[in-house]
Design an enzyme around this catalytic site. Structure first.
Site, PDB file in Angstrom:
ATOM      1  N   LYS A 106       0.860  -1.188   0.000  1.00 31.22           N
ATOM      2  CA  LYS A 106       0.000   0.000   0.000  1.00 31.22           C
ATOM      3  C   LYS A 106       0.888   1.227   0.000  1.00 31.22           C
ATOM      4  O   LYS A 106       2.025   1.167   0.470  1.00 31.22           O
ATOM      5  CB  LYS A 106      -0.878   0.024   1.263  1.00 31.22           C
ATOM      6  CG  LYS A 106      -2.117   0.869   1.132  1.00 31.22           C
ATOM      7  CD  LYS A 106      -3.244   0.087   0.473  1.00 31.22           C
ATOM      8  CE  LYS A 106      -4.429   0.946   0.142  1.00 31.22           C
ATOM      9  NZ  LYS A 106      -5.555   0.112  -0.341  1.00 31.22           N
TER      10      LYS A 106
ATOM     11  N   ASP B 155      -6.985   4.173  -4.607  1.00 25.93           N
ATOM     12  CA  ASP B 155      -7.638   4.022  -3.299  1.00 25.93           C
ATOM     13  C   ASP B 155      -8.271   5.390  -3.046  1.00 25.93           C
ATOM     14  O   ASP B 155      -8.550   6.126  -4.006  1.00 25.93           O
ATOM     15  CB  ASP B 155      -6.615   3.622  -2.210  1.00 25.93           C
ATOM     16  CG  ASP B 155      -7.286   3.163  -0.920  1.00 25.93           C
ATOM     17  OD1 ASP B 155      -7.803   2.045  -0.884  1.00 25.93           O
ATOM     18  OD2 ASP B 155      -7.328   3.948   0.066  1.00 25.93           O
TER      19      ASP B 155
HETATM   20  P1  NDP Z   1     -12.970   7.702  -2.796  1.00 22.25           P
HETATM   21  O1  NDP Z   1     -11.895   8.684  -2.592  1.00 22.25           O
HETATM   22  O2  NDP Z   1     -13.499   7.491  -4.172  1.00 22.25           O
HETATM   23  O3  NDP Z   1     -14.205   7.998  -1.833  1.00 22.25           O
HETATM   24  C1  NDP Z   1     -14.094   8.061  -0.444  1.00 22.25           C
HETATM   25  C2  NDP Z   1     -15.418   8.504   0.105  1.00 22.25           C
HETATM   26  O4  NDP Z   1     -15.447   8.371   1.516  1.00 22.25           O
HETATM   27  C3  NDP Z   1     -15.692   9.972  -0.193  1.00 22.25           C
HETATM   28  O5  NDP Z   1     -17.069  10.151  -0.411  1.00 22.25           O
HETATM   29  C4  NDP Z   1     -15.227  10.648   1.077  1.00 22.25           C
HETATM   30  O6  NDP Z   1     -15.810  11.913   1.324  1.00 22.25           O
HETATM   31  C5  NDP Z   1     -15.717   9.657   2.105  1.00 22.25           C
HETATM   32  N1  NDP Z   1     -15.071   9.891   3.406  1.00 22.25           N
HETATM   33  C6  NDP Z   1     -15.713  10.241   4.540  1.00 22.25           C
HETATM   34  N2  NDP Z   1     -14.871  10.406   5.544  1.00 22.25           N
HETATM   35  C7  NDP Z   1     -13.651  10.170   5.062  1.00 22.25           C
HETATM   36  C8  NDP Z   1     -12.372  10.182   5.650  1.00 22.25           C
HETATM   37  N3  NDP Z   1     -12.165  10.482   6.929  1.00 22.25           N
HETATM   38  N4  NDP Z   1     -11.334   9.866   4.870  1.00 22.25           N
HETATM   39  C9  NDP Z   1     -11.529   9.564   3.581  1.00 22.25           C
HETATM   40  N5  NDP Z   1     -12.735   9.531   2.968  1.00 22.25           N
HETATM   41  C10 NDP Z   1     -13.788   9.831   3.706  1.00 22.25           C
HETATM   42  O7  NDP Z   1     -12.402   6.322  -2.226  1.00 22.25           O
HETATM   43  P2  NDP Z   1     -12.881   4.839  -2.532  1.00 22.25           P
HETATM   44  O8  NDP Z   1     -14.347   4.790  -2.740  1.00 22.25           O
HETATM   45  O9  NDP Z   1     -11.979   4.275  -3.565  1.00 22.25           O
HETATM   46  O10 NDP Z   1     -12.490   4.113  -1.168  1.00 22.25           O
HETATM   47  C11 NDP Z   1     -13.406   3.995  -0.068  1.00 22.25           C
HETATM   48  C12 NDP Z   1     -12.949   2.902   0.852  1.00 22.25           C
HETATM   49  O11 NDP Z   1     -12.903   1.656   0.144  1.00 22.25           O
HETATM   50  C13 NDP Z   1     -11.548   3.053   1.457  1.00 22.25           C
HETATM   51  O12 NDP Z   1     -11.518   2.472   2.732  1.00 22.25           O
HETATM   52  C14 NDP Z   1     -10.680   2.224   0.509  1.00 22.25           C
HETATM   53  O13 NDP Z   1      -9.494   1.802   1.141  1.00 22.25           O
HETATM   54  C15 NDP Z   1     -11.616   1.061   0.244  1.00 22.25           C
HETATM   55  N6  NDP Z   1     -11.368   0.272  -0.956  1.00 22.25           N
HETATM   56  C16 NDP Z   1     -11.245   0.854  -2.176  1.00 22.25           C
HETATM   57  C17 NDP Z   1     -11.041   0.087  -3.304  1.00 22.25           C
HETATM   58  C18 NDP Z   1     -10.941   0.677  -4.666  1.00 22.25           C
HETATM   59  O14 NDP Z   1     -10.762  -0.091  -5.626  1.00 22.25           O
HETATM   60  N7  NDP Z   1     -11.081   1.976  -4.853  1.00 22.25           N
HETATM   61  C19 NDP Z   1     -10.918  -1.364  -3.217  1.00 22.25           C
HETATM   62  C20 NDP Z   1     -11.128  -1.898  -1.889  1.00 22.25           C
HETATM   63  C21 NDP Z   1     -11.340  -1.095  -0.819  1.00 22.25           C
HETATM   64  P3  NDP Z   1     -15.016  13.278   1.025  1.00 22.25           P
HETATM   65  O15 NDP Z   1     -15.190  13.517  -0.442  1.00 22.25           O
HETATM   66  O16 NDP Z   1     -15.669  14.291   1.882  1.00 22.25           O
HETATM   67  O17 NDP Z   1     -13.576  13.056   1.406  1.00 22.25           O
HETATM   68  O1  2IT Z   2      -7.921  -1.671  -0.883  1.00 24.52           O
HETATM   69  C1  2IT Z   2      -7.859  -2.156  -2.032  1.00 24.52           C
HETATM   70  O2  2IT Z   2      -8.008  -3.365  -2.232  1.00 24.52           O
HETATM   71  C2  2IT Z   2      -7.643  -1.236  -3.148  1.00 24.52           C
HETATM   72  N1  2IT Z   2      -7.581  -0.031  -2.938  1.00 24.52           N
HETATM   73  C3  2IT Z   2      -7.454  -1.778  -4.534  1.00 24.52           C
HETATM   74  C4  2IT Z   2      -6.026  -2.209  -4.760  1.00 24.52           C
HETATM   75  C5  2IT Z   2      -5.683  -2.640  -6.156  1.00 24.52           C
HETATM   76  O3  2IT Z   2      -4.504  -2.960  -6.355  1.00 24.52           O
HETATM   77  O4  2IT Z   2      -6.539  -2.664  -7.043  1.00 24.52           O
END
Ligand code: NDP
Ligand code: 2IT
Length: 444
Positions: free
Chosen positions: A126, A166
């Site tokens: 990461k 992420d």
């Molecule tokens: P994004 O940046 O696309 O979205 C994050 C969302 O969460 C935003 O709406 C954000 O709001 C909100 N949020 C609220 N509080 C917080 C905070 N304290 N810190 C950060 N964000 C906050 O991220 P993702 O949708 O990609 O990721 C969301 C979660 O899913 C994370 O935990 C990530 O690690 C996990 N994840 C992501 C994957 C991926 O492929 N993208 C895969 C597996 C897991 P605001 O705009 O106000 O910041």
């Molecule tokens: O938390 C996760 O699994 C991710 N943000 C996706 C990682 C990846 O390599 O696609």
């Protein structure tokens, strides 16, 4: 003291200043006890638990860049390469002001077991930066990404370490990072996933985490003699994972009543209007207040509150520790039957325990959100083959992977007599494979 207690006590003494890492380590260590007991001598002699709780390496560096006013700004950049016993290091890059070593260690550690669960040949890692993308122009984002990659390129490669998105990192950022890697290294190769479709990206990668979350939700509910159709679903977050979780949940006949960002949340009793949500968040990159302005049935509330809403299923899809004990109590009181983690470690240990004790079905992030990285694995395969599979082909493979993960959790639960404890099942199942590979590869 047991072997597990000894290892955790040492971690706690050494890394008392890394609460998120300790939380993730505690969850895994506590729940793999039945497996460790069966193999105690071998694991102890090979210091398996000490080794798996220590990353291969932590890389940190300065990221200087110039803002639109012509001023120099400086951020910290990191890549934590946790384990490559199963394949090249693989995991996302997070851009958020809260990023620090503790958060990236928890994420890299969890990623190692998650990637193991996918069944694909990927190790865990990461990275990211404390850079805040909010309010930055495209040029500023590009300047940051170029500077970040100017240091990161030394440590990554298609067979070495393959970063992805992420929080705060989507297609735009991956594009700028990829361009800079290619300029420095000179190779057009699959060094990042989540790339654009014109230059080696995979169909379904954008949707994958959210879709995968709903595919495993379907399997879970099927195993417990019900289905998603007609269920009321509360989702937190309004980013990549939340949006596509909402899309698939609605496609499967559920009603999604909420989304949130770090300022507040939307309660939409008629169900979230997905086209409007995408327009506000993906196209215009605006706040959720704009959604409420355009949707008469929606109410916007400042602050936290998604998990206080009455729902059948809760899908936390924002960030770590967003679902606490008070939320867990509300969910139970409101009759919620299942919580599946779209985000990484969104539920506190106390809340997880409470939900499980009150018979709420609970699937942890390393299984529930594995669809994103699994599809990254499929992107790597396509890059190696120099082929692009169709949307339907990738989607079918993603679904297969999620169904298989759930089957493996059930099989592990049966083998160790865990009932419906999917936390222990996911940790043991992910750990067993990593452990076997570690033992085969000797002390390294
Ligand atoms: P994004 O940046 O696309 O979205 C994050 C969302 O969460 C935003 O709406 C954000 O709001 C909100 N949020 C609220 N509080 C917080 C905070 N304290 N810190 C950060 N964000 C906050 O991220 P993702 O949708 O990609 O990721 C969301 C979660 O899913 C994370 O935990 C990530 O690690 C996990 N994840 C992501 C994957 C991926 O492929 N993208 C895969 C597996 C897991 P605001 O705009 O106000 O910041
Ligand atoms: O938390 C996760 O699994 C991710 N943000 C996706 C990682 C990846 O390599 O696609």
């Amino acid at each position: 003291m047991t072997y597990i207690e000894e290892v955790y006590a040492n971690l706690k003494q050494k890394y008392w200043y890394e609460p998120e890492f300790l939380q993730a380590a505690k969850e895994v260590l506590d729940s793999i006890a039945p497996c460790v007991e069966r193999n105690l001598e071998v694991y102890k002699n090979n210091k398996i638990l000490e080794r798996i709780t220590t990353p291969d390496r932590i890389i940190s560096f300065r990221v200087p860049w110039v803002n639109d006013k012509g001023e120099v700004e400086v951020n910290m950049g990191y890549r934590i390469q946790w384990s490559n016993v199963l394949g090249p290091y693989k995991g996302g890059l997070r851009l958020h002001p809260s990023v620090n070593q503790s958060i990236l260690k928890f994420l890299g550690f969890e990623q190692t077991f998650k990637n193991s669960l996918t069944g694909l040949p990927m190790g865990g890692g990461k990275g990211g930066s404390d850079f805040d993308p909010k309010g930055k122009s495209d040029r500023e984002i590009m300047a940051f990404c170029q500077s970040f990659m100017t240091e990161l390129y030394k440590y990554i490669g298609p067979n070495k370490d393959v970063p992805a998105g992420d929080i705060g990192v989507g297609a735009r950022e991956i594009g700028y990072l990829y361009g800079q890697y290619k300029k420095i290294v000179g190779n057009f190769e699959g060094v990042l996933t989540g790339k654009g479709l014109t230059y080696g990206g995979s169909l379904v990668r954008t949707e994958a985490t959210g879709y995968g979350l709903l595919y495993i939700t379907e399997e879970l509910l099927k195993a417990h003699n019900t289905s998603i159709k007609g269920k009321v679903v509360a989702i937190s977050g309004a980013g990549n994972v939340a949006i596509y979780a909402c899309e698939k949940a609605e496609a499967l006949g559920a009603k999604v009543i909420s989304v949130s960002d770090s300022n507040g949340y939307i309660y939409d009793e008629d169900g979230i209007d997905l086209a409007l949500l995408k327009e506000v968040k993906e196209v215009k990159r605006l706040r959720l207040t704009e959604y409420a302005k355009k949707r008469p049935t929606a109410k916007y509330y400042e602050g936290k509150g998604v998990f206080k809403l009455k729902c059948d299923i809760a899908l936390p899809c924002a960030t770590q520790n967003e679902l606490d004990i008070e939320d867990a109590k509300s969910l139970v009181a409101n009759g919620c039957i299942a919580v599946l983690e779209g985000a990484n470690m969104p539920t506190t240990l106390e809340a997880t325990k409470y939900l499980q004790e009150h018979n709420v079905l609970f699937v942890p992030g390393k299984a529930a959100n594995a669809g994103g990285v699994a599809t990254s694995g499929l992107e790597m395969s396509q890059n190696s083959l120099r082929l692009s599979w169709s949307f339907a082909e990738v989607d079918a493979k993603l679904k297969d992977i999620m169904v298989n993960i759930f089957k493996n959790l059930e099989a592990t639960a049966k083998k160790y007599n865990l009932g419906s404890d999917y936390v222990a099942a996911a940790n043991i199942c992910g750990f067993e494979k990593v452990c076997e590979a570690m033992l085969s590869q000797g002390v390294c």
